[in-house]
Motif scaffolding. Structure first.
Motif, PDB file in Angstrom:
ATOM      1  N   UNK A 124     -23.697   8.867 -27.191  1.00 29.95           N
ATOM      2  CA  UNK A 124     -24.747   9.348 -26.293  1.00 29.95           C
ATOM      3  C   UNK A 124     -25.580   8.166 -25.809  1.00 29.95           C
ATOM      4  N   UNK A 125     -25.945   8.191 -24.529  1.00 32.51           N
ATOM      5  CA  UNK A 125     -26.503   7.022 -23.842  1.00 32.51           C
ATOM      6  C   UNK A 125     -27.701   7.444 -22.979  1.00 32.51           C
ATOM      7  N   UNK A 126     -28.459   6.480 -22.528  1.00 28.61           N
ATOM      8  CA  UNK A 126     -29.661   6.698 -21.727  1.00 28.61           C
ATOM      9  C   UNK A 126     -29.437   6.239 -20.297  1.00 28.61           C
ATOM     10  N   UNK A 127     -30.187   6.830 -19.343  1.00 27.02           N
ATOM     11  CA  UNK A 127     -30.111   6.420 -17.934  1.00 27.02           C
ATOM     12  C   UNK A 127     -31.383   6.843 -17.218  1.00 27.02           C
ATOM     13  N   UNK A 128     -32.271   5.913 -16.923  1.00 25.14           N
ATOM     14  CA  UNK A 128     -33.449   6.232 -16.120  1.00 25.14           C
ATOM     15  C   UNK A 128     -33.029   6.364 -14.654  1.00 25.14           C
ATOM     16  N   UNK A 129     -33.519   7.410 -13.983  1.00 30.10           N
ATOM     17  CA  UNK A 129     -33.113   7.642 -12.594  1.00 30.10           C
ATOM     18  C   UNK A 129     -34.249   8.227 -11.760  1.00 30.10           C
ATOM     19  N   UNK A 158     -31.025  10.736 -17.136  1.00 24.80           N
ATOM     20  CA  UNK A 158     -29.675  11.300 -17.049  1.00 24.80           C
ATOM     21  C   UNK A 158     -28.907  10.949 -18.324  1.00 24.80           C
ATOM     22  N   UNK A 159     -29.277  11.592 -19.422  1.00 25.96           N
ATOM     23  CA  UNK A 159     -28.628  11.323 -20.700  1.00 25.96           C
ATOM     24  C   UNK A 159     -27.138  11.665 -20.581  1.00 25.96           C
ATOM     25  N   UNK A 160     -26.301  10.814 -21.168  1.00 24.95           N
ATOM     26  CA  UNK A 160     -24.846  10.906 -20.957  1.00 24.95           C
ATOM     27  C   UNK A 160     -24.105  10.652 -22.261  1.00 24.95           C
ATOM     28  N   UNK A 161     -23.075  11.460 -22.519  1.00 26.22           N
ATOM     29  CA  UNK A 161     -22.210  11.222 -23.676  1.00 26.22           C
ATOM     30  C   UNK A 161     -20.943  10.535 -23.159  1.00 26.22           C
ATOM     31  N   UNK A 162     -20.808   9.237 -23.457  1.00 29.12           N
ATOM     32  CA  UNK A 162     -19.761   8.438 -22.812  1.00 29.12           C
ATOM     33  C   UNK A 162     -18.349   8.829 -23.280  1.00 29.12           C
ATOM     34  N   UNK A 163     -18.187   9.207 -24.527  1.00 27.48           N
ATOM     35  CA  UNK A 163     -16.855   9.618 -24.968  1.00 27.48           C
ATOM     36  C   UNK A 163     -16.438  10.894 -24.245  1.00 27.48           C
ATOM     37  N   UNK A 164     -17.356  11.846 -24.119  1.00 30.38           N
ATOM     38  CA  UNK A 164     -17.065  13.075 -23.381  1.00 30.38           C
ATOM     39  C   UNK A 164     -16.800  12.766 -21.908  1.00 30.38           C
ATOM     40  N   UNK A 165     -17.594  11.840 -21.350  1.00 30.52           N
ATOM     41  CA  UNK A 165     -17.541  11.538 -19.923  1.00 30.52           C
ATOM     42  C   UNK A 165     -16.273  10.787 -19.518  1.00 30.52           C
ATOM     43  N   UNK A 166     -15.916   9.793 -20.324  1.00 25.99           N
ATOM     44  CA  UNK A 166     -14.888   8.834 -19.904  1.00 25.99           C
ATOM     45  C   UNK A 166     -13.572   9.011 -20.652  1.00 25.99           C
ATOM     46  N   UNK A 167     -13.636   9.315 -21.924  1.00 27.37           N
ATOM     47  CA  UNK A 167     -12.437   9.318 -22.750  1.00 27.37           C
ATOM     48  C   UNK A 167     -11.707  10.656 -22.777  1.00 27.37           C
ATOM     49  N   UNK A 168     -12.407  11.715 -22.446  1.00 32.01           N
ATOM     50  CA  UNK A 168     -11.760  13.021 -22.360  1.00 32.01           C
ATOM     51  C   UNK A 168     -11.236  13.220 -20.936  1.00 32.01           C
ATOM     52  N   UNK A 246     -28.418   5.211 -11.927  1.00 32.67           N
ATOM     53  CA  UNK A 246     -29.189   4.381 -12.868  1.00 32.67           C
ATOM     54  C   UNK A 246     -28.874   2.904 -12.682  1.00 32.67           C
ATOM     55  N   UNK A 247     -29.844   2.021 -12.934  1.00 34.25           N
ATOM     56  CA  UNK A 247     -29.576   0.588 -12.890  1.00 34.25           C
ATOM     57  C   UNK A 247     -28.894   0.093 -14.163  1.00 34.25           C
TER      58      UNK A 247
END
Length: 285
Positions: A124-129, A158-168, A246-247
């Motif tokens: 799980x990751x962070x993203x200010x937007x 925009x909190x993001x779960x990278x394994x769910x987002x990219x690896x699935x 996000x930057x």
């Protein structure tokens, strides 16, 4: 004007944050911040109502919870990879046109509510937007007319779960729409308060350490381009949210990568749009 909603979860009422920081209850206006409000000159009507009613509006104590500053919209449309340096840290090419995905409206939470790491999450990751709130129905809008369709702007993590987002397999929405993954607020600033949304400082701290610190002048696709582009593919309704990307400085891009864990605290802000703060909690049945 700064629009807020306050109170317990599911019982929020509309309010306004005044220029001096005082927050007032505008329930007496008789309308919440919903599609009908934004689409039928609700901002202008509320401003007019306050001219004669502001003095009688109850003040809201600073201890009262702030909720999402609008009712649940029809959709949250997000733009991916909209900063060149973020695309580079993610190992992806700079897109030739905006990358679009949806974020579930059930992910919405107040600006200072907890963020819950979902079940089976590893990354799980962070993203200010910077997020845009639509103020007028938009379909096939030209860039020159885009600002006519904007009600205001709001801070979004925009909190993001990278394994769910990219690896699935499948689309990014798997990693974007988890419960609590869209803290929004503290307030919606109407567009007259933000002179140039394409030149705003935005930042995020994790446990007090600055992780993201950039400016929307680094957009690949600016606010008016994004509104126009999305409107070519779907009708945007009043109250809809567009999150503009996000930057650099997300956990995915660090070497080695670093992800959220229970007890972490995210604090983030955008020039003119206030500050929000979320504590990270682990999923529990």
């Amino acid at each position: 004007m700064k629009l807020i909603r306050f109170g317990a979860v599911g019982e929020e009422k509309p309010g306004v944050q005044l220029a001096n920081g005082t927050k007032i209850d505008v329930s007496g206006f008789g309308q919440d911040y919903n599609e009908d409000f934004f689409g039928n000159e609700g901002i202008e009507k509320l401003e007019k109502w306050l001219e004669t009613n502001q003095a009688s509006c109850p003040e809201i104590d600073d201890s009262v919870r702030l909720g999402v500053p609008l009712t649940r919209p029809s959709k949250i449309v997000c733009v991916g990879l909209n900063y060149a340096q973020h695309a580079a840290e993610a190992g992806m090419d700079i897109p030739k046109e905006p990358v679009l995905f949806f974020k579930s409206t059930t992910a919405l939470v107040g600006p200072n509510d907890d963020v819950v790491i979902p079940k089976n999450s590893e990354k799980s990751d962070w993203e200010v937007e910077l997020a845009i709130v639509i103020g007028k129905r938009a379909s096939y809008v030209e860039e020159a007319d885009a600002f006519d369709h904007i009600a205001g702007y709001v801070l979004h993590n925009d909190v993001s779960e990278r394994a769910f987002q990219i690896e699935k397999s499948g689309q990014w929405c798997k990693g974007k729409g988890c419960d609590t993954f869209a803290p929004v607020g503290p307030f919606i600033a109407t567009k007259d308060e933000i002179k140039d949304p394409n030149n705003l400082n935005l930042w995020l701290k994790l446990n007090g350490e600055v992780m993201q610190n950039s400016t929307t002048s680094d957009f690949i696709f600016n606010v008016q381009h994004v509104v126009s582009h999305i409107s070519q593919f779907m009708t945007l309704l009043p109250g809809d949210i567009i999150s503009t990307g996000t930057p650099f400085g997300v956990g995915l891009g660090l070497k080695p990568p670093m992800y959220l864990k229970e007890g972490d605290v995210m604090e983030l802000g955008i020039e003119g749009l206030g500050v929000s703060k979320q504590q990270v909690k682990a999923y529990k049945k």
